[in-house]
Design an enzyme around this catalytic site. Sequence first.
Site, PDB file in Angstrom:
ATOM      1  N   ASP A 137      23.823   9.624  38.703  1.00 35.41           N
ATOM      2  CA  ASP A 137      22.553   9.852  38.021  1.00 35.41           C
ATOM      3  C   ASP A 137      22.842  10.150  36.555  1.00 35.41           C
ATOM      4  O   ASP A 137      23.984  10.024  36.092  1.00 35.41           O
ATOM      5  CB  ASP A 137      21.748  10.971  38.695  1.00 35.41           C
ATOM      6  N   LYS A 164      22.227   3.836  43.777  1.00 38.86           N
ATOM      7  CA  LYS A 164      22.260   5.295  43.678  1.00 38.86           C
ATOM      8  C   LYS A 164      21.550   5.931  44.864  1.00 38.86           C
ATOM      9  O   LYS A 164      22.089   6.845  45.504  1.00 38.86           O
ATOM     10  CB  LYS A 164      21.602   5.753  42.376  1.00 38.86           C
TER      11      LYS A 164
END
Length: 250
Positions: A150, A132
């Site tokens: 997220d 991420k």
Amino acid sequence: MVIASRIPSTPLARTRRAHRIDAQLTVAFPDAHCELDFTTPLELAVATVLSAQCTDVRVNLTTPALFARYRTAADYAGAQRAELEEMIRPTGFFRNKASSLIGLGQALVERFDGVVPGTLGELVTLPGIGRKTANVVLGNAFGVPGITVDTHFQRLTQRWGLTEQTDPVKIEHEIGALLRPATWTMFSHRVIFHGRRVCTARKPACGACVLASTCPSYGTGPTDPVAAAALITGSEREHLLGLVEPGDHG
């Protein structure tokens, strides 16, 4: 309003829905962007490490002094732990984050001449940098398309019936297959903006949402326009309310 179980879930239907949502979010959030303040790839990498279990607002209050004190990878590599921990304490989990930042600096100095690399494969080998974080850095510091999964992105793409996956990597790949790579970074920003301002975890503003006619989860939150409008936050609030059907939004 069509209920979720009646929404087609074929690959073609999901692709068409993803494109429509992308178009609607582009109108809703034309100025969406990474909400972490940075000027260099290193600053963004550091800010993203600090953002774990912390708001972007808090990180942005912490990083000006941090970035002034630690300007290079070598500065982080040679940081005094107690001093670094104290500077980043407001972001929470400061001991673990300090270890990540010192390790990140050391790895950059030892393996990349102090320069943040610009590929996913290299970034994920660095301390504190997961997939991420790597996609955030790639998309916003290097202009390389990437999808940032997220908690907001995961929640919303599931509510929209675009994925049933729960693993972030699988979600990234599944959503990536629905959209052109050139749209990935901005789509991620707009989804996150929408998740923070409109489609929150506990009480989404369904009755004042620009995606009401598209979303198979419509009705998860209040459908009354006035009640829903009161839930929308952020500087974009009036703009967002102006995009939904006319009515008294409060």
